[in-house]
Design an enzyme around this catalytic site. Structure first.
Site, PDB file in Angstrom:
ATOM      1  N   ARG B  13       0.839  -1.217   0.000  1.00 28.43           N
ATOM      2  CA  ARG B  13       0.000   0.000   0.000  1.00 28.43           C
ATOM      3  C   ARG B  13       0.869   1.261   0.000  1.00 28.43           C
ATOM      4  O   ARG B  13       0.478   2.282  -0.555  1.00 28.43           O
ATOM      5  CB  ARG B  13      -0.975   0.001   1.175  1.00 28.43           C
ATOM      6  N   SER B  40      -4.687   4.968   5.872  1.00 27.05           N
ATOM      7  CA  SER B  40      -4.556   3.532   5.574  1.00 27.05           C
ATOM      8  C   SER B  40      -4.163   3.303   4.124  1.00 27.05           C
ATOM      9  O   SER B  40      -3.469   2.352   3.804  1.00 27.05           O
ATOM     10  CB  SER B  40      -5.868   2.805   5.854  1.00 27.05           C
ATOM     11  N   GLU B  61     -19.018   4.828   0.664  1.00 25.32           N
ATOM     12  CA  GLU B  61     -18.304   4.293  -0.506  1.00 25.32           C
ATOM     13  C   GLU B  61     -19.142   4.337  -1.774  1.00 25.32           C
ATOM     14  O   GLU B  61     -18.619   4.564  -2.870  1.00 25.32           O
ATOM     15  CB  GLU B  61     -17.847   2.851  -0.240  1.00 25.32           C
ATOM     16  N   PHE B  86     -14.550  -3.051   0.756  1.00 28.13           N
ATOM     17  CA  PHE B  86     -15.452  -1.892   0.698  1.00 28.13           C
ATOM     18  C   PHE B  86     -15.412  -1.164  -0.649  1.00 28.13           C
ATOM     19  O   PHE B  86     -16.252  -0.300  -0.906  1.00 28.13           O
ATOM     20  CB  PHE B  86     -15.158  -0.944   1.871  1.00 28.13           C
ATOM     21  N   HIS B 112      -5.498  -3.597   1.646  1.00 28.41           N
ATOM     22  CA  HIS B 112      -5.837  -4.570   2.697  1.00 28.41           C
ATOM     23  C   HIS B 112      -6.580  -5.775   2.130  1.00 28.41           C
ATOM     24  O   HIS B 112      -7.472  -6.333   2.747  1.00 28.41           O
ATOM     25  CB  HIS B 112      -6.682  -3.918   3.789  1.00 28.41           C
ATOM     26  N   ASP B 120      -8.105  -7.754  12.071  1.00 36.39           N
ATOM     27  CA  ASP B 120      -9.504  -7.289  12.006  1.00 36.39           C
ATOM     28  C   ASP B 120     -10.483  -8.434  11.716  1.00 36.39           C
ATOM     29  O   ASP B 120     -11.669  -8.339  12.009  1.00 36.39           O
ATOM     30  CB  ASP B 120      -9.672  -6.212  10.936  1.00 36.39           C
ATOM     31  N   ARG B 170      -1.774  -4.870   3.083  1.00 32.28           N
ATOM     32  CA  ARG B 170      -1.359  -4.170   4.296  1.00 32.28           C
ATOM     33  C   ARG B 170       0.001  -4.603   4.832  1.00 32.28           C
ATOM     34  O   ARG B 170       0.759  -3.757   5.301  1.00 32.28           O
ATOM     35  CB  ARG B 170      -2.431  -4.389   5.361  1.00 32.28           C
TER      36      ARG B 170
END
Lengths: 283, 317
Positions: B13, B40, B61, B86, B112, B120, B170
């Site tokens: 990322r 992020s 989104e 997302f 991610h 998560d 990530r």
């Protein structure tokens, strides 16, 4: 040159004739909402928008842009575009046929002039319009972006996401409209989803909110005038046009039953008789 | 076997963040949108240098996708960034209508991705995104393998005219591809030549496949390793040529079986050159909480499992 109210009325009558003939020829389509938004869209394209069918391009540079968020209202959209000179009116006869540029819902893939973006899956057009408005701001292009939503469509959460976004990014070049006809496929809006008072909601959302009669040309003009005066305020404008589904034909008016249904041949004959012929002529 | 040097672990990322900044410097039409995940997605540097071209959308989104499409229509090159789930599953219909069918020049920056999102857990770990994006007509699907390649893929995506899905992740992973190697969309990269079995990998699993090839070499098995950073359009010629050479193919991906790179490769080989295959992927499962490396091991996506799969593939010849 600006049209008189009488001239607009005549065009709108012809557009309603087109709508009914198109859906009857295609044996499918959405006449109800098309007829409730006819007067508004006619006024928009013939009097309000800075647009030119000859120099039209998808990026909308130097012109106003329009997004039909309620994409099922293609009959009125295509008729208005054709009558405004974007493509031959004879092409209206191809609506929904195999190979047509006049797809059931707006498509940018068939090369039909005037269409800026695909729509049909509801609730998305206001976001696209907000993106256009932001693009114009970044380009210092002083023109407006217009967007037409349905009141049933406004049950989609994304409409309210776009509403928040447009206020946050100060899109005062965005003029949204809702065809507030109070009807959706399954019935009256207040019996299907309890949407409530749209005017209060848009005001609470922070928009300049105007309510106007969507079938009174003088009121429509004034609403647009007021909306445009919002330029410089840093606030987007929503015009809620109170309207009647199926407006202009007695047996179609005010009922949700004509959202996506097509008149029978004898009903079409009756409807065209009620509307009357115009000098513009049928396609 | 050809040696690759890990110049230091970095997250892909961050490669995107640097690539976005460079793309923005090269072309003022580039704009970046995020749904409350600027940090992020490593968009901070772009946002600092081009505040007017950075568009915060908040946690919304669906609207972000539509707004990006609108911006693209006016001539901008929008990158929309969020976690992979997302910007795919959550907004599939928006991407379908506004980006793919609408043919708008939107770049979907998908961070991610896969199980290596880690702690998560399953709600945030998508193993289905490649399948969703592959299914869309005309969508380009990229999954670069390290920091450098992600940076270059971002620059290539900005230059490409049309919808692009750019998948990255990530965790910090070895950075081993050349910093200055331009990314060519649609081109497979043969990292190591071999004659016994082909390992076709994408994303984080490319380095693991190189490690597996080293282990296999010690056992006398010569593995060809292909970095398939473009999943769509798939480099079919490279797939067929390598399968013809080795006669056994293993496809490795941090994604479920359904609709992933494995099925894409299998589709080509079934049609053109039926070849014994073994698949290394997330099968038909959701993820769970854990460290990235523990998850990669638990889901059988590490070098050890890849080497085992290669031996199975060889045995099927």
């Amino acid at each position: 040159m600006a049209k008189t109210n009488e001239e607009l009325k005549q065009i709108a009558t012809q557009v309603r004739r087109d709508i009914l003939r198109m859906v009857c020829m295609a044996k499918s389509g959405h006449p109800g909402g098309s007829m409730s938004s006819t007067d508004v869209l006619t006024t928009l394209y013939f009097n309000e928008m800075n647009q030119n069918p000859v120099t039209w391009r998808r990026d909308g540079k130097g012109q106003d842009m329009f997004i039909l968020s309620a994409g099922h209202m293609t009959p009125v959209y295509y008729s208005v575009l054709a009558r405004a000179g974007y493509f031959p009116v004879s092409e209206l006869a191809t609506f929904r046929q195999m190979g047509t540029r006049l797809q059931g819902h707006p498509s940018i893939r068939k090369g039909l002039p005037g269409i800026f973006q695909a729509s049909g899956s509801l609730g998305q057009g206001l976001s696209a319009a907000a993106g256009l408005a932001l693009g114009k701001k970044l380009d210092k292009d002083d023109n407006f972006v217009y967007c037409l939503c349905g009141d049933g469509e406004s049950e989609e959460g994304q409409i309210w996401e776009a509403g928040m976004f447009a206020v946050f990014h100060k899109l005062d070049n965005l003029i949204a409209m809702t065809d507030w006809n109070g009807k959706q496929i399954d019935g009256p809006v207040d019996q299907v989803a309890g949407e409530g008072d749209l005017a209060a909601k848009w005001e609470a959302w922070g928009w300049r909110t105007i309510v106007a009669d969507g079938h009174d040309f003088e009121a429509i003009r004034k609403a647009f005038e007021l909306a445009k005066a919002g330029k410089g305020s840093g606030i987007p404008t929503m015009i809620l046009f109170k309207s009647e589904m199926g407006h202009g034909v007695d047996f179609m008016a005010g009922t949700h039953k004509w959202h996506g249904s097509v008149p029978k041949p004898e009903q079409l004959e009756d409807a065209l008789k009620q509307l009357g012929e115009t000098p513009l002529g049928d396609f | 076997m050809k040696k690759y040097i890990d110049t230091g672990k970095k997250d892909t990322r961050s490669g995107f963040g640097v690539g976005l900044l460079k793309a923005g410097q090269a072309d003022k039409r580039v704009v970046a949108l995020t749904a409350d995940l600027k940090g992020s997605l490593k968009m901070d540097a772009f946002a600092a240098e081009f505040p007017e071209r950075f568009i915060q959308c908040g946690i919304a989104e669906a609207n972000m996708v539509g707004a990006a499409a609108g911006l693209a229509i006016t001539g901008k090159i929008p990158f929309i960034g969020s976690f992979a789930e997302f910007v795919t599953g959550r907004v599939y219909d928006q991407i379908r209508q506004e980006v793919a069918y609408g043919n708008t020049n939107v770049k979907i920056a998908s961070s991610h991705a896969g199980i290596t999102l880690g702690e998560d857990g399953a709600t945030h770990q998508t193993m289905e995104d490649i399948a969703l994006m592959r299914a869309l007509p005309g969508m380009v699907v990229l999954n670069p393998c390290d920091f450098n390649q992600t940076m270059q893929a971002t620059i290539a995506a900005a230059k490409y005219e049309g919808p692009v899905y750019l998948r990255f992740g990530r965790p910090s992973v070895p950075n081993f591809t050349p910093e200055d190697e331009p990314f060519e969309i649609g081109k497979a990269i043969v990292l190591n030549e071999g004659s016994d079995v082909t390992l076709i990998a994408t994303g984080h699993t490319v380095w693991e496949s190189l490690l597996a090839a080293e282990a296999l070499e010690a056992e006398g098995i010569k593995a060809e390793v292909i970095n398939m950073a473009t999943i769509k359009p798939l480099d079919e010629k490279a797939v067929i040529a390598s399968a013809r050479k080795t006669g056994a193919v293993v496809v490795v991906e941090e994604h479920n079986m359904a609709g992933g790179l494995g099925e894409a490769v299998a589709g080509v080989l079934a049609r053109e050159l039926p070849t014994p295959m073994v698949f290394v992927n997330g099968e038909d499962k959701f993820g769970q909480s854990g460290t990235p490396s523990a998850l990669m091991a638990a889901y059988g996506l590490d070098a050890l499992h890849i080497a085992e799969a290669a031996k199975k593939a060889v045995a099927k010849k």
